[in-house]
Write a protein that holds these residues in place. Structure first.
Motif, short mmCIF file in Angstrom:
data_model
loop_
_atom_site.label_atom_id
_atom_site.label_comp_id
_atom_site.label_asym_id
_atom_site.label_seq_id
_atom_site.Cartn_x
_atom_site.Cartn_y
_atom_site.Cartn_z
N THR A 26 52.92 13.56 49.07
CA THR A 26 53.96 12.54 48.87
C THR A 26 55.02 13.06 47.90
OG1 THR A 26 52.38 10.76 49.27
CG2 THR A 26 54.40 10.18 48.10
N PHE A 27 54.57 13.70 46.82
CA PHE A 27 55.49 14.26 45.84
C PHE A 27 56.41 15.30 46.48
CE2 PHE A 27 56.69 17.39 42.68
CZ PHE A 27 57.00 16.65 41.54
N CYS A 28 55.82 16.22 47.22
CA CYS A 28 56.61 17.29 47.84
C CYS A 28 57.56 16.75 48.91
CB CYS A 28 55.68 18.33 48.44
SG CYS A 28 54.77 19.29 47.22
N ALA A 29 57.09 15.80 49.70
CA ALA A 29 57.93 15.26 50.77
C ALA A 29 59.18 14.60 50.23
CB ALA A 29 57.12 14.27 51.60
N ALA A 30 59.11 14.07 49.01
CA ALA A 30 60.27 13.42 48.42
C ALA A 30 61.33 14.43 47.95
CB ALA A 30 59.83 12.56 47.24
N LEU A 31 60.97 15.69 47.89
CA LEU A 31 61.89 16.72 47.39
C LEU A 31 62.68 17.42 48.48
CD1 LEU A 31 59.54 18.49 44.81
CD2 LEU A 31 61.34 16.85 44.30
N VAL A 32 62.29 17.25 49.74
CA VAL A 32 62.90 18.02 50.83
C VAL A 32 63.44 17.10 51.92
CG1 VAL A 32 61.50 20.08 50.44
CG2 VAL A 32 60.62 18.27 51.92
N GLU A 33 64.28 17.66 52.74
CA GLU A 33 64.80 16.93 53.90
C GLU A 33 63.72 16.89 54.98
OE1 GLU A 33 67.71 15.45 53.85
OE2 GLU A 33 68.24 16.26 51.88
N SER A 34 63.99 16.15 56.05
CA SER A 34 63.03 16.06 57.15
C SER A 34 62.83 17.41 57.81
CB SER A 34 63.51 15.04 58.18
OG SER A 34 64.76 15.43 58.71
N ALA A 35 61.65 17.61 58.37
CA ALA A 35 61.30 18.83 59.08
C ALA A 35 61.50 20.09 58.23
CB ALA A 35 62.09 18.95 60.39
N ALA A 36 61.14 19.99 56.97
CA ALA A 36 61.26 21.14 56.06
C ALA A 36 60.22 22.19 56.40
CB ALA A 36 61.10 20.68 54.62
N LYS A 37 60.54 23.43 56.03
CA LYS A 37 59.59 24.53 56.19
C LYS A 37 58.88 24.74 54.86
CE LYS A 37 59.07 29.25 57.92
NZ LYS A 37 59.76 30.43 58.53
N VAL A 38 57.55 24.57 54.88
CA VAL A 38 56.76 24.57 53.65
C VAL A 38 55.65 25.61 53.75
CG1 VAL A 38 55.28 23.18 52.15
CG2 VAL A 38 57.24 22.12 53.29
N LEU A 39 55.41 26.30 52.65
CA LEU A 39 54.25 27.19 52.53
C LEU A 39 53.32 26.61 51.50
CD1 LEU A 39 52.83 29.91 53.22
CD2 LEU A 39 53.99 30.86 51.20
N ASP A 40 52.09 26.32 51.90
CA ASP A 40 51.07 25.85 50.97
C ASP A 40 50.25 27.06 50.54
OD1 ASP A 40 49.13 24.57 49.52
OD2 ASP A 40 48.52 23.18 51.10
N TRP A 85 51.12 14.02 39.61
CA TRP A 85 51.79 14.03 40.91
C TRP A 85 52.46 12.70 41.21
CZ3 TRP A 85 52.66 18.53 43.13
CH2 TRP A 85 51.80 19.61 42.84
N SER A 86 52.17 11.69 40.40
CA SER A 86 52.84 10.40 40.54
C SER A 86 54.18 10.36 39.81
CB SER A 86 51.94 9.28 40.00
OG SER A 86 50.73 9.21 40.74
N GLY A 87 54.50 11.43 39.08
CA GLY A 87 55.78 11.50 38.40
C GLY A 87 55.80 10.98 36.98
N ASP A 88 54.63 10.83 36.38
CA ASP A 88 54.60 10.42 34.97
C ASP A 88 55.23 11.51 34.11
OD1 ASP A 88 53.13 7.97 35.34
OD2 ASP A 88 51.38 9.21 35.77
N PRO A 89 55.99 11.12 33.08
CA PRO A 89 56.69 12.12 32.28
C PRO A 89 55.74 13.07 31.55
CG PRO A 89 56.84 9.95 31.25
CD PRO A 89 56.26 9.74 32.61
N TYR A 90 56.10 14.32 31.51
CA TYR A 90 55.31 15.31 30.79
C TYR A 90 55.70 15.29 29.32
CZ TYR A 90 53.24 19.60 29.13
OH TYR A 90 52.51 20.50 28.40
N ARG A 91 54.70 15.33 28.45
CA ARG A 91 54.94 15.42 27.01
C ARG A 91 54.31 16.70 26.48
NH1 ARG A 91 54.25 10.05 28.22
NH2 ARG A 91 55.90 8.64 27.47
N GLU A 92 54.98 17.31 25.55
CA GLU A 92 54.52 18.58 24.98
C GLU A 92 53.07 18.47 24.55
OE1 GLU A 92 55.29 22.54 24.25
OE2 GLU A 92 56.72 21.05 25.01
N GLY A 93 52.27 19.45 24.96
CA GLY A 93 50.87 19.45 24.61
C GLY A 93 49.98 18.75 25.61
N GLY A 94 50.57 18.25 26.69
CA GLY A 94 49.79 17.58 27.72
C GLY A 94 48.83 18.54 28.40
N GLY A 95 47.78 17.97 29.01
CA GLY A 95 46.74 18.80 29.60
C GLY A 95 46.98 19.20 31.04
N TYR A 96 48.00 18.63 31.67
CA TYR A 96 48.28 18.97 33.07
C TYR A 96 49.79 18.92 33.28
CZ TYR A 96 47.59 19.26 38.12
OH TYR A 96 47.60 19.69 39.44
N ALA A 97 50.30 19.84 34.08
CA ALA A 97 51.74 19.88 34.33
C ALA A 97 52.03 20.11 35.81
CB ALA A 97 52.39 21.00 33.50
#
Length: 208
Positions: free
Chosen positions: A39-53, A187-199
């Motif tokens: 869902t996160f990635c789909a919001a960043l690209v146009e339709s029918a995007a070419k993606v490499l996982d 991946w839900s878009g919560d803001p990152y704060r310095e020292g956080g455990g996941y980015a």
């Protein structure tokens, strides 16, 4: 050749495919949203995007992106993970390969988005991080995006300590010609704060 196994292989012995798939099946059955990365990635690209996982594992994200209308290829070094992906989505493109030697696969530099989720970066073979980031950047089109998610402490990793810091990772991206666009804590878009455990990071390739 890196001469070393990646940290994922050291942890699992390359036989974790079915167990990994069952874990997410249980999460989905219990009502958890297991498609946050897609869902996160789909919001960043146009339709029918070419993606490499990159480091696609059992294909969970790539399959969902294909369901959303994108053209998604998965690559992974673990045959047991790819066996599940090929069983679940036989018509998609699944490539067996080491990300440290991604250039051997002959991928075109025309991808709208390259994804490295699931702690792919921290679980690479020691000493290969900068090389891998360079290879991932090389298959992006101008303006394309590298999206990564990674743990930064033991609570968010299957390791006793994080082998990569954000500063190190950002430096690799800069050396590969990428610019940090956005960074979140989830991946839900919560803001990152310095020292956080996941980015969750979004880096962009130059537009020309």
């Amino acid at each position: 050749m890196t001469g070393q196994r990646d940290r994922w292989a050291e942890l699992t012995g390359g036989r974790a495919g079915e167990e990994y798939a069952q874990r997410f099946a249980r999460l989905a059955a219990s009502g958890h949203d297991v498609h946050g990365e897609a869902t996160f990635c789909a919001a960043l690209v146009e339709s029918a995007a070419k993606v490499l996982d990159a480091g696609c594992g059992t294909g969970r994200i790539a399959i969902r992106l294909a369901e959303l209308g994108h053209h998604c290829t998965g690559v992974d070094v673990d045959p047991s993970m790819l066996a599940v992906a090929r069983r679940d989505a036989p018509d998609q493109d699944w490539l067996l390969g080491d990300l440290a030697r991604l250039d051997d696969l002959g991928l075109d530099p025309d991808h709208d988005l390259v994804l490295a989720a699931g702690n792919v970066i921290p679980l690479l073979a020691p000493g290969t991080g900068e090389t891998v980031v360079g290879h991932l950047a090389a298959v992006l089109r101008p303006g394309g995006l590298l999206v990564t998610g990674m743990g930064l402490d033991a609570a968010h990793l299957p390791l006793e300590e994080a082998p990569v810091t954000l500063d190190e990772f950002d430096d690799w991206c800069t050396r590969a010609g990428l610019t940090l666009r956005q960074r979140y804590a989830t991946w839900s878009g919560d803001p990152y704060r310095e020292g956080g455990g996941y980015a969750v990071s979004v880096h962009a390739a130059p537009t020309s």
